[in-house]
Design a protein around this motif. Structure first.
Motif, PDB file in Angstrom:
ATOM      1  N   PRO A 265      29.895 121.741 104.487  1.00  0.00           N
ATOM      2  CA  PRO A 265      31.546 121.791 104.077  1.00  0.00           C
ATOM      3  C   PRO A 265      31.560 121.950 102.446  1.00  0.00           C
ATOM      4  CG  PRO A 265      30.740 119.741 104.094  1.00  0.00           C
ATOM      5  CD  PRO A 265      29.363 120.529 104.385  1.00  0.00           C
ATOM      6  N   ALA A 266      30.503 122.685 101.904  1.00  0.00           N
ATOM      7  CA  ALA A 266      30.501 122.934 100.507  1.00  0.00           C
ATOM      8  C   ALA A 266      31.715 124.053 100.204  1.00  0.00           C
ATOM      9  CB  ALA A 266      29.219 123.721 100.084  1.00  0.00           C
ATOM     10  N   ALA A 267      32.021 123.861  99.005  1.00  0.00           N
ATOM     11  CA  ALA A 267      33.322 124.820  98.719  1.00  0.00           C
ATOM     12  C   ALA A 267      33.106 126.233  99.199  1.00  0.00           C
ATOM     13  CB  ALA A 267      33.327 124.706  97.276  1.00  0.00           C
ATOM     14  N   PRO A 268      34.540 127.181  99.140  1.00  0.00           N
ATOM     15  CA  PRO A 268      34.391 128.536  99.640  1.00  0.00           C
ATOM     16  C   PRO A 268      33.570 129.246  98.538  1.00  0.00           C
ATOM     17  CG  PRO A 268      36.720 127.501  99.859  1.00  0.00           C
ATOM     18  CD  PRO A 268      35.650 126.572  99.104  1.00  0.00           C
ATOM     19  N   VAL A 269      32.860 130.365  99.039  1.00  0.00           N
ATOM     20  CA  VAL A 269      31.967 131.298  98.290  1.00  0.00           C
ATOM     21  C   VAL A 269      32.910 132.513  98.326  1.00  0.00           C
ATOM     22  CG1 VAL A 269      29.787 132.361  97.862  1.00  0.00           C
ATOM     23  CG2 VAL A 269      29.936 130.001  98.317  1.00  0.00           C
ATOM     24  N   ASN A 270      33.003 133.399  97.532  1.00  0.00           N
ATOM     25  CA  ASN A 270      33.672 134.361  97.425  1.00  0.00           C
ATOM     26  C   ASN A 270      35.054 134.381  98.174  1.00  0.00           C
ATOM     27  OD1 ASN A 270      31.763 136.163  96.075  1.00  0.00           O
ATOM     28  ND2 ASN A 270      30.717 136.224  98.238  1.00  0.00           N
ATOM     29  N   ARG A 271      35.803 133.170  97.951  1.00  0.00           N
ATOM     30  CA  ARG A 271      36.949 132.741  98.469  1.00  0.00           C
ATOM     31  C   ARG A 271      36.954 132.623 100.014  1.00  0.00           C
ATOM     32  NH1 ARG A 271      41.206 136.759  96.930  1.00  0.00           N
ATOM     33  NH2 ARG A 271      42.201 135.532  98.447  1.00  0.00           N
ATOM     34  N   HIS A 272      35.729 132.459 100.644  1.00  0.00           N
ATOM     35  CA  HIS A 272      35.528 132.212 102.015  1.00  0.00           C
ATOM     36  C   HIS A 272      34.619 131.300 102.445  1.00  0.00           C
ATOM     37  CE1 HIS A 272      37.430 136.061 102.866  1.00  0.00           C
ATOM     38  NE2 HIS A 272      36.789 136.580 101.944  1.00  0.00           N
ATOM     39  N   ARG A 273      35.039 130.546 103.636  1.00  0.00           N
ATOM     40  CA  ARG A 273      34.253 129.403 104.148  1.00  0.00           C
ATOM     41  C   ARG A 273      34.598 129.421 105.676  1.00  0.00           C
ATOM     42  NH1 ARG A 273      35.131 123.810 102.018  1.00  0.00           N
ATOM     43  NH2 ARG A 273      37.104 124.077 103.467  1.00  0.00           N
ATOM     44  N   PRO A 274      33.859 130.141 106.373  1.00  0.00           N
ATOM     45  CA  PRO A 274      32.093 130.567 106.086  1.00  0.00           C
ATOM     46  C   PRO A 274      32.271 131.623 105.326  1.00  0.00           C
ATOM     47  CG  PRO A 274      32.678 131.193 108.351  1.00  0.00           C
ATOM     48  CD  PRO A 274      34.017 130.435 108.022  1.00  0.00           C
ATOM     49  N   SER A 275      31.106 131.679 104.570  1.00  0.00           N
ATOM     50  CA  SER A 275      30.855 132.850 103.561  1.00  0.00           C
ATOM     51  C   SER A 275      29.559 133.715 104.348  1.00  0.00           C
ATOM     52  CB  SER A 275      30.507 132.252 102.089  1.00  0.00           C
ATOM     53  OG  SER A 275      29.937 133.620 101.628  1.00  0.00           O
ATOM     54  N   VAL A 276      29.656 135.108 104.271  1.00  0.00           N
ATOM     55  CA  VAL A 276      28.652 135.798 104.547  1.00  0.00           C
ATOM     56  C   VAL A 276      27.322 135.612 103.560  1.00  0.00           C
ATOM     57  CG1 VAL A 276      27.732 137.926 105.176  1.00  0.00           C
ATOM     58  CG2 VAL A 276      29.925 137.515 105.693  1.00  0.00           C
ATOM     59  N   ASP A 277      27.973 135.484 102.111  1.00  0.00           N
ATOM     60  CA  ASP A 277      26.638 135.489 101.377  1.00  0.00           C
ATOM     61  C   ASP A 277      25.730 133.859 101.420  1.00  0.00           C
ATOM     62  OD1 ASP A 277      26.549 137.461  99.498  1.00  0.00           O
ATOM     63  OD2 ASP A 277      28.004 136.945  98.283  1.00  0.00           O
ATOM     64  N   VAL A 278      26.444 132.991 101.960  1.00  0.00           N
ATOM     65  CA  VAL A 278      25.836 131.806 102.239  1.00  0.00           C
ATOM     66  C   VAL A 278      24.870 132.030 103.360  1.00  0.00           C
ATOM     67  CG1 VAL A 278      25.910 129.363 102.819  1.00  0.00           C
ATOM     68  CG2 VAL A 278      27.391 130.379 101.385  1.00  0.00           C
ATOM     69  N   LEU A 279      25.059 132.669 104.539  1.00  0.00           N
ATOM     70  CA  LEU A 279      24.103 132.725 105.370  1.00  0.00           C
ATOM     71  C   LEU A 279      23.170 133.870 105.133  1.00  0.00           C
ATOM     72  CD1 LEU A 279      23.485 132.795 108.645  1.00  0.00           C
ATOM     73  CD2 LEU A 279      25.060 134.670 108.780  1.00  0.00           C
ATOM     74  N   PHE A 280      23.543 134.770 104.404  1.00  0.00           N
ATOM     75  CA  PHE A 280      22.155 135.800 104.229  1.00  0.00           C
ATOM     76  C   PHE A 280      21.292 135.352 103.157  1.00  0.00           C
ATOM     77  CE2 PHE A 280      24.746 140.239 105.002  1.00  0.00           C
ATOM     78  CZ  PHE A 280      24.733 139.700 106.529  1.00  0.00           C
ATOM     79  N   ASP A 281      22.016 134.339 102.223  1.00  0.00           N
ATOM     80  CA  ASP A 281      21.089 133.668 101.229  1.00  0.00           C
ATOM     81  C   ASP A 281      20.012 132.938 101.933  1.00  0.00           C
ATOM     82  OD1 ASP A 281      22.121 134.976  98.988  1.00  0.00           O
ATOM     83  OD2 ASP A 281      23.325 133.308  98.434  1.00  0.00           O
ATOM     84  N   ALA A 282      20.547 132.230 102.943  1.00  0.00           N
ATOM     85  CA  ALA A 282      19.666 131.377 103.750  1.00  0.00           C
ATOM     86  C   ALA A 282      18.455 131.895 104.520  1.00  0.00           C
ATOM     87  CB  ALA A 282      20.574 130.300 104.711  1.00  0.00           C
ATOM     88  N   ALA A 283      18.969 133.056 105.046  1.00  0.00           N
ATOM     89  CA  ALA A 283      18.027 134.161 105.915  1.00  0.00           C
ATOM     90  C   ALA A 283      17.047 134.589 104.581  1.00  0.00           C
ATOM     91  CB  ALA A 283      18.793 135.252 106.337  1.00  0.00           C
ATOM     92  N   ALA A 284      17.337 134.951 103.758  1.00  0.00           N
ATOM     93  CA  ALA A 284      16.405 135.493 102.514  1.00  0.00           C
ATOM     94  C   ALA A 284      15.395 134.308 102.220  1.00  0.00           C
ATOM     95  CB  ALA A 284      17.001 135.866 101.471  1.00  0.00           C
TER      96      ALA A 284
END
Length: 362
Positions: A265-284
């Protein structure tokens, strides 16, 4: 020149509220407000607006019937305004299939700050709608494709080597996908090409809470793989697609039994929650070269930096091409920073990704 907007809603209060919110943006202007489909038809002829906001549920001719007629007779950018209900979400998904560019839930005036945030979101969606490539305007089979010149391919980031066209072994590999404006239909097309035994797929589509469950259920009824809204803690398994819920970021982590989903439930990233960057960072971080990244149509830049980090970690990365995007925003940003191995049309995306796994389109 300001973007001219026509508001269509049967509620006088909602027409007033939406008009005030839209007129609050310096580059937008409400040129009319219609209470029903009949009035809207006349106002479209007289005012020639650039974008419509359309209520999903209206008396007489409802939003879906009006949208279907509009897209057949006079295609133009439409942003649907939907209620926070299951029925509203299901109708909204049908509207996107009919050609609406995007949607937004009806405002809930919980506070002045929330209304300001809503106004910014609605303004962004209207701007994206005006710039969108409508499906009804695309070239038909046999005619010249609708394209624009793409920028020159940037060089790889320092230290990054060109990746092979085929991955050495498919076991344990996972597909990570992100999308925004135009993404509901793009994701559907991508998944329709997936066989029942496809690799695990984790998806972030920018979508409000209460809409992702209906989205997952709709995809599950159409596609061969099992599609579900992630609850957190699921073991990531082949033949299964996990949609991030609208209230949380989705990540992955390696557990004793293998890769599992995790919600935050962390704060939005790039004004979005869910954020694609968060998923992709976890994938990396968690998967490295065992991941495959796919970035589809959408406004903004969410996912671009994450896709770059995936590529730098050894993942194979794809982005949708400009000609097949509704909005060429997120894929463009990824392309410009060197995050993309291959630029692929939506029609060919499933096949290109599956080829890495030794599979073919269903």
């Amino acid at each position: 020149m300001k973007t001219r907007v026509l508001v269509i809603d049967d509620s006088a209060l909602m027409r007033k509220l939406l008009s005030e919110v839209i007129n609050g943006a310096a580059d937008l202007e409400v040129v009319g407000a219609a209470p029903d489909a009949a009035s809207a038809r006349e106002m479209i002829k007289a005012l020639n607006p650039d974008v419509l906001t359309l209520d999903v549920q209206m008396p007489g001719m409802d939003g879906l019937e009006f949208l279907e007629k509009l897209m057949r007779l006079r295609p133009m950018p439409v942003v649907m305004v939907s209620a926070f209900t299951q029925a509203g979400s299901e109708t909204t998904l049908k509207a996107l299939e009919l050609g609406a560019v995007d949607f937004i839930a009806k405002p809930r005036a919980e506070s002045v700050q929330r209304l300001e945030e809503y106004g910014q979101e609605l303004a962004d969606k209207i701007r994206a709608a005006r710039a969108a490539r409508l499906r009804f305007r695309r070239a038909s089979a046999g005619s010249a494709p609708l394209t624009t010149a793409a920028p020159a391919r940037p060089s790889l980031p320092d230290g990054a080597a060109a990746l092979p066209r085929a991955l050495p072994g498919a076991a344990g590999r996972v597909i990570f996908l992100g999308a925004s404006t135009g993404g509901t239909e793009a994701i559907k097309e991508f998944l329709m090409g997936m066989p029942a035994d496809c690799p695990p797929i984790l998806i972030v589509q920018h979508m409000p809470e209460n809409f992702t469950a209906s989205f997952a259920a709709r995809l599950n009824s159409l596609c061969r793989p099992t599609v579900l809204e992630a609850k957190g803690g699921e073991k990531v398994a082949p033949g299964t697609v996990y949609i991030a819920p609208g209230h949380s970021h989705m990540l992955v982590r390696k557990g004793p039994a293998g890769l599992v989903t995790e919600l935050s439930p962390a704060a939005p990233v790039n004004r979005h929650r869910p954020s694609v960057d968060v998923l992709f960072d976890a994938a990396a971080a968690q998967m490295g070269g065992q991941a495959v990244g796919v970035l589809l149509t959408g406004m903004g830049k969410d996912g671009a930096q994450g896709l770059l980090r995936m590529r730098q970690a050894g993942a194979r990365t794809f982005a949708q091409d400009e000609a097949s995007c509704v909005v060429y925003g997120m894929p463009r940003e990824a392309f410009l920073i060197g995050a993309v191995d291959e630029v692929v049309s939506l029609e060919q995306m499933a096949g290109r990704v599956l080829a890495l796994f030794g599979k073919t389109v269903a």
